[in-house]
Design an enzyme around this catalytic site. Structure first.
Site, PDB file in Angstrom:
ATOM      1  N   CYS A 214       0.819  -1.209   0.000  1.00  0.00           N
ATOM      2  CA  CYS A 214       0.000   0.000   0.000  1.00  0.00           C
ATOM      3  C   CYS A 214       0.854   1.262   0.000  1.00  0.00           C
ATOM      4  O   CYS A 214       1.907   1.302   0.632  1.00  0.00           O
ATOM      5  CB  CYS A 214      -0.894   0.033   1.230  1.00  0.00           C
ATOM      6  SG  CYS A 214      -1.963  -1.384   1.385  1.00  0.00           S
TER       7      CYS A 214
ATOM      8  N   TRP B   5      -2.983  -2.653  -1.506  1.00  0.00           N
ATOM      9  CA  TRP B   5      -2.593  -4.043  -1.772  1.00  0.00           C
ATOM     10  C   TRP B   5      -3.430  -4.866  -0.795  1.00  0.00           C
ATOM     11  O   TRP B   5      -3.240  -4.775   0.417  1.00  0.00           O
ATOM     12  CB  TRP B   5      -1.100  -4.213  -1.513  1.00  0.00           C
ATOM     13  CG  TRP B   5      -0.548  -5.561  -1.886  1.00  0.00           C
ATOM     14  CD1 TRP B   5      -0.134  -5.956  -3.127  1.00  0.00           C
ATOM     15  CD2 TRP B   5      -0.301  -6.659  -1.000  1.00  0.00           C
ATOM     16  NE1 TRP B   5       0.338  -7.241  -3.067  1.00  0.00           N
ATOM     17  CE2 TRP B   5       0.250  -7.702  -1.778  1.00  0.00           C
ATOM     18  CE3 TRP B   5      -0.495  -6.876   0.366  1.00  0.00           C
ATOM     19  CZ2 TRP B   5       0.612  -8.938  -1.233  1.00  0.00           C
ATOM     20  CZ3 TRP B   5      -0.135  -8.106   0.903  1.00  0.00           C
ATOM     21  CH2 TRP B   5       0.407  -9.117   0.097  1.00  0.00           C
TER      22      TRP B   5
ATOM     23  N   GLY C 150      -1.094  -0.873   6.747  1.00  0.00           N
ATOM     24  CA  GLY C 150      -0.897  -1.660   7.963  1.00  0.00           C
ATOM     25  C   GLY C 150      -2.093  -2.549   8.201  1.00  0.00           C
ATOM     26  O   GLY C 150      -2.952  -2.711   7.314  1.00  0.00           O
TER      27      GLY C 150
ATOM     28  N   LYS D  40      12.893 -16.001  -8.673  1.00  0.00           N
ATOM     29  CA  LYS D  40      12.734 -15.025  -9.769  1.00  0.00           C
ATOM     30  C   LYS D  40      11.758 -15.536 -10.819  1.00  0.00           C
ATOM     31  O   LYS D  40      10.860 -14.826 -11.240  1.00  0.00           O
ATOM     32  CB  LYS D  40      14.063 -14.747 -10.463  1.00  0.00           C
ATOM     33  CG  LYS D  40      15.066 -13.836  -9.847  1.00  0.00           C
ATOM     34  CD  LYS D  40      14.716 -12.389  -9.702  1.00  0.00           C
ATOM     35  CE  LYS D  40      13.973 -12.159  -8.414  1.00  0.00           C
ATOM     36  NZ  LYS D  40      14.769 -11.784  -7.277  1.00  0.00           N
TER      37      LYS D  40
ATOM     38  N   GLU E  38       8.143 -15.648  -9.488  1.00  0.00           N
ATOM     39  CA  GLU E  38       7.442 -14.393  -9.227  1.00  0.00           C
ATOM     40  C   GLU E  38       7.143 -13.600 -10.486  1.00  0.00           C
ATOM     41  O   GLU E  38       6.125 -12.915 -10.540  1.00  0.00           O
ATOM     42  CB  GLU E  38       8.149 -13.543  -8.168  1.00  0.00           C
ATOM     43  CG  GLU E  38       9.495 -13.035  -8.544  1.00  0.00           C
ATOM     44  CD  GLU E  38      10.142 -12.238  -7.426  1.00  0.00           C
ATOM     45  OE1 GLU E  38       9.439 -11.660  -6.607  1.00  0.00           O
ATOM     46  OE2 GLU E  38      11.385 -12.215  -7.395  1.00  0.00           O
TER      47      GLU E  38
ATOM     48  N   HIS F 297      16.444 -37.361  -2.874  1.00  0.00           N
ATOM     49  CA  HIS F 297      15.656 -37.700  -1.681  1.00  0.00           C
ATOM     50  C   HIS F 297      14.194 -37.285  -1.822  1.00  0.00           C
ATOM     51  O   HIS F 297      13.484 -37.230  -0.826  1.00  0.00           O
ATOM     52  CB  HIS F 297      16.281 -37.056  -0.444  1.00  0.00           C
ATOM     53  CG  HIS F 297      17.675 -37.533  -0.165  1.00  0.00           C
ATOM     54  ND1 HIS F 297      17.953 -38.807   0.291  1.00  0.00           N
ATOM     55  CD2 HIS F 297      18.866 -36.928  -0.341  1.00  0.00           C
ATOM     56  CE1 HIS F 297      19.260 -38.955   0.411  1.00  0.00           C
ATOM     57  NE2 HIS F 297      19.847 -37.830   0.026  1.00  0.00           N
TER      58      HIS F 297
ATOM     59  N   LYS G 212       6.563  -4.439  -3.719  1.00  0.00           N
ATOM     60  CA  LYS G 212       8.003  -4.181  -3.614  1.00  0.00           C
ATOM     61  C   LYS G 212       8.423  -4.029  -2.167  1.00  0.00           C
ATOM     62  O   LYS G 212       9.497  -4.430  -1.771  1.00  0.00           O
ATOM     63  CB  LYS G 212       8.335  -2.914  -4.407  1.00  0.00           C
ATOM     64  CG  LYS G 212       9.820  -2.561  -4.451  1.00  0.00           C
ATOM     65  CD  LYS G 212      10.586  -3.574  -5.249  1.00  0.00           C
ATOM     66  CE  LYS G 212      12.073  -3.329  -5.276  1.00  0.00           C
ATOM     67  NZ  LYS G 212      12.803  -4.560  -5.670  1.00  0.00           N
TER      68      LYS G 212
HETATM   69  C1  F6R Z   1      12.028 -11.041  -4.696  1.00  0.00           C
HETATM   70  C2  F6R Z   1      11.766  -9.936  -3.829  1.00  0.00           C
HETATM   71  C3  F6R Z   1      11.286 -10.198  -2.450  1.00  0.00           C
HETATM   72  C4  F6R Z   1      12.105  -9.345  -1.480  1.00  0.00           C
HETATM   73  C5  F6R Z   1      11.585  -9.501  -0.043  1.00  0.00           C
HETATM   74  C6  F6R Z   1      12.425  -8.710   0.934  1.00  0.00           C
HETATM   75  O1  F6R Z   1      12.444 -10.603  -5.950  1.00  0.00           O
HETATM   76  O2  F6R Z   1      11.947  -8.819  -4.208  1.00  0.00           O
HETATM   77  O3  F6R Z   1      11.379 -11.544  -2.125  1.00  0.00           O
HETATM   78  O4  F6R Z   1      13.432  -9.752  -1.566  1.00  0.00           O
HETATM   79  O5  F6R Z   1      10.270  -9.051   0.008  1.00  0.00           O
HETATM   80  O6  F6R Z   1      12.450  -7.365   0.609  1.00  0.00           O
HETATM   81  P1  F6R Z   1      13.528  -6.401   1.217  1.00  0.00           P
HETATM   82  O7  F6R Z   1      14.859  -6.770   0.660  1.00  0.00           O
HETATM   83  O8  F6R Z   1      13.084  -5.032   0.784  1.00  0.00           O
HETATM   84  O9  F6R Z   1      13.490  -6.574   2.704  1.00  0.00           O
END
Ligand code: F6R
Length: 607
Positions: free
Chosen positions: A2, A72, A99, A484, A487, A503, A602
């Site tokens: 958000c 979000w 939040g 990667k 996602e 295993h 993000k």
């Molecule tokens: C994957 C990705 C997420 C972040 C995770 C932690 O490409 O971007 O898995 O790595 O949400 O985010 P930060 O590094 O901002 O704590």
């Protein structure tokens, strides 16, 4: 996740708010909304992109004060009703909230019993009604917000607008909120980068802070009524400028920025003659480094994978027991915190709620925690107080790429520093320093000719699942490659240490199953190649990432992608790059929204 943007001043607010939301889009969201104060509060919301919101704005939405939000979804589906702002029944109070209100169910039931008709399924809406009820009891806007928040349990980055008051009341608890101090105008945002086009003078609210924004200035206070310590600081304008340039997507741009961002990270932080690292921000003498009993690295997602690479580098160079931890699990497992240990919180955004909670848990129990962070001035960086900035520059694509590399590079420099204070010889240290300094050019060279990536794309794009394998430092790289691809391309992926494959996951393999194997020429190579044979015997199609010149390994693959060879401790800095490219190109081929993959955010500011 958000996003919040608010404005009060002399300019027309609507366009400013829409542009503010645009700068927050990269965080990930599914709906958006805006409220503008004129003689009354008018509001509009919709699902989908900010562009949709812009297209449904009424023409006469004029006013010099307003709040806007990207949502979000957490509580309640992706609907127009659940988008923010939420208003009191009479429309005189509007709120936007980041939040989670943990006692929202009880509050909703109570409000319904009191005769309030709720318009949404969200936890946030209760705040609008609680604030309004306090206003009806004669409290000021600030005290109304204060009373509502005292009835509430959870986290908030909150902005409230009042029909009869030229002000925005803001509050922070566990969800970031930054005030922008302008000339005759004030701003608020959940992310400082949304503020940099307008002002560099900001106030980072702390948990428990409230602020009243007017055109004339900002008044801060604490939830309990005390005065707040919040002060104005100046942030770097250049941080916010992330132009896509000639690239079709930020993800591709950021993959290609890795040579330069690695230079930024490494430059001036190694001493070749001593075979040592030099991270001033840690403020740890050689004596202190010698006394550390063990190290724990904490992060989520890509940052967690960087922790896993870093753990191996630290143990290898410093021979100090080191663990990496999933941040979301850490706090709730009642961890034993030792004052003799060092804790490192690793995060690109510096806002990840799970990681921030782990930091607070460690501090509460008397531990020393330092940040390994990209975003300067972010919540985790400030909470830790000390640490390392990884200097990746702004990362806009939701899928993290260049931040992973700079986390690994930073943790390698830390490994050198603690290693040299303990057991690492100067000679061995020099080898790592030399290799690390060569990495940016090697990544650049690889990116100039990335090998048969497009062939690998064809092998993977229609697969029902993809298996990623690697040993040693390549095991976390396998996890990162799988994350990667999942996602951005939405293909189910599994990642395993290569030896673990037999295993269980081997049961998945059938004729043509794509298996991506990370196999640099390190001490694990022969064993990994045996695992490749086991996969081939079951009909798997092998995509092998190997060192340039290692023809013996390449011959085992259906598709062989060579990267420049380096020191085994830092091979992830090279082997991860083809995996990033693979994920990117598969996503493009499948028509995915590469920079804003579905359901992802993000900056993950809820636990
Ligand atoms: C994957 C990705 C997420 C972040 C995770 C932690 O490409 O971007 O898995 O790595 O949400 O985010 P930060 O590094 O901002 O704590």
């Amino acid at each position: 996740m958000c996003g919040i943007f608010g404005y009060i001043g002399n300019q027309q607010a609507t366009n400013l708010l829409i542009n503010g939301l645009r700068r927050l889009e990269y965080r990930g969201y599914d709906s958006s909304g805006i409220a503008i104060l004129n003689s009354k509060i008018s509001h509009t919301k919709c699902i989908g992109r900010v562009a949709n919101l812009e297209s449904v704005l009424p023409e006469n939405m004029d006013g010099n004060c307003g709040i806007a939000h990207t949502r979000w979804a957490t509580h309640g589906g992706v609907t127009k009703e659940n988008a923010h702002p939420h208003l009191s029944e009479d429309g005189t109070v509007a709120i936007i909230h980041n939040g989670i209100i943990e006692n929202s169910r009880a509050l909703r039931n109570w409000l319904i019993a009191e005769g309030v008709t709720l318009q949404s399924e969200t936890d946030s809406e209760v705040l609008a009604h609680l604030i309004h009820r306090a206003r009806c009891d004669g409290l000021s806007p600030l005290d109304s917000v204060r009373r509502a928040l005292r009835q509430t349990r959870g986290t908030w980055g909150l902005c409230a607008l009042f029909e009869d008051e030229q002000m925005i009341v803001c509050a922070r608890n566990g969800s970031p909120l930054v005030i922008g101090v302008g000339d005759g105008e004030s701003f608020v945002a959940s992310d400082p980068h949304a503020l940099t086009p307008h002002t560099q003078r900001v106030i980072f609210l702390e948990d428990g802070d409230l602020a009243v924004l007017t055109a004339g200035g900002v008044q801060t206070s604490r939830l309990d009524g005390d005065s707040s310590d919040a002060t104005v600081t100046t942030i770097d304008q250049s941080w916010g400028v992330a132009d896509i340039g000639d690239f079709p997507h930020f993800m591709l741009k950021e993959i290609h920025e890795q040579p330069e961002s690695l230079r930024q990270c490494i430059s001036g932080r190694t001493v070749l003659s001593e075979g040592n690292g030099k991270l001033g921000g840690l403020d740890l003498s050689a004596k202190k480094l010698l006394e550390i009993s063990h190290i724990r690295l904490i992060g989520c997602g890509t940052a967690l994978h960087a922790c896993q690479v870093g753990r191996l580098a630290i143990e290898h160079m410093a021979r100090v027991p080191t663990q990496s931890h999933v941040a979301s699990e850490f706090r709730y497992n009642n961890p034993v915190i030792s004052p003799a240990a060092l804790y490192l919180a690793v995060s690109q955004s510096g806002e990840t709620a799970d990681t921030l909670s782990a930091v607070k848990e460690i501090q509460l129990k008397g531990g020393t925690v330092m940040g390994v962070i990209n975003v300067v001035g972010s919540s985790i960086a400030r909470q830790c107080g000390r640490g390392v900035y990884i200097h990746s520059g702004p990362e806009q694509a939701v899928a993290s790429t260049k931040a992973f590399s700079n986390m690994v590079a930073s943790l390698t420099i830390f490994s050198l520093q603690i290693g040299r204070a303990r057991s690492l010889s100067k000679r061995d240290g020099k080898q790592v320093v030399k290799a690390l300094n060569a990495i940016p050019n090697q990544v650049e060279k690889y990116l100039e000719d990335s090998g048969p990536i497009m062939e690998a794309v064809q092998a993977v794009k229609d697969a029902p699942h993809v298996l990623f394998l690697g040993r040693g430092a390549s095991a976390p790289v396998a996890r990162e490659g799988a994350l990667k691809l999942m996602e951005v391309a939405y293909i189910p992926c599994l990642a395993y240490p290569a030896g673990e494959m037999k295993h269980g996951p081997i049961a998945l393999l059938e004729e043509g199953s794509p298996v991506v194997v990370i196999c640099p020429n390190d001490k694990f190579r022969a064993k990994t190649l045996s695992n490749v044979q086991e996969c081939k015997a079951r009909g798997a199609k092998i995509i092998l990432i190997h060192d340039e010149g290692d023809d013996e390994a390449a011959i085992e693959a259906d598709i062989a992608i060579a990267v420049p060879a380096t020191h085994s401790v830092i091979s992830p800095l090279l082997t991860v790059v083809p995996l990033q490219l693979l994920a990117y190109h598969v996503a493009v081929e499948l028509g995915r929204d590469v920079d804003k993959p579905r359901n992802l955010a993000k900056s993950v500011t809820v636990e």
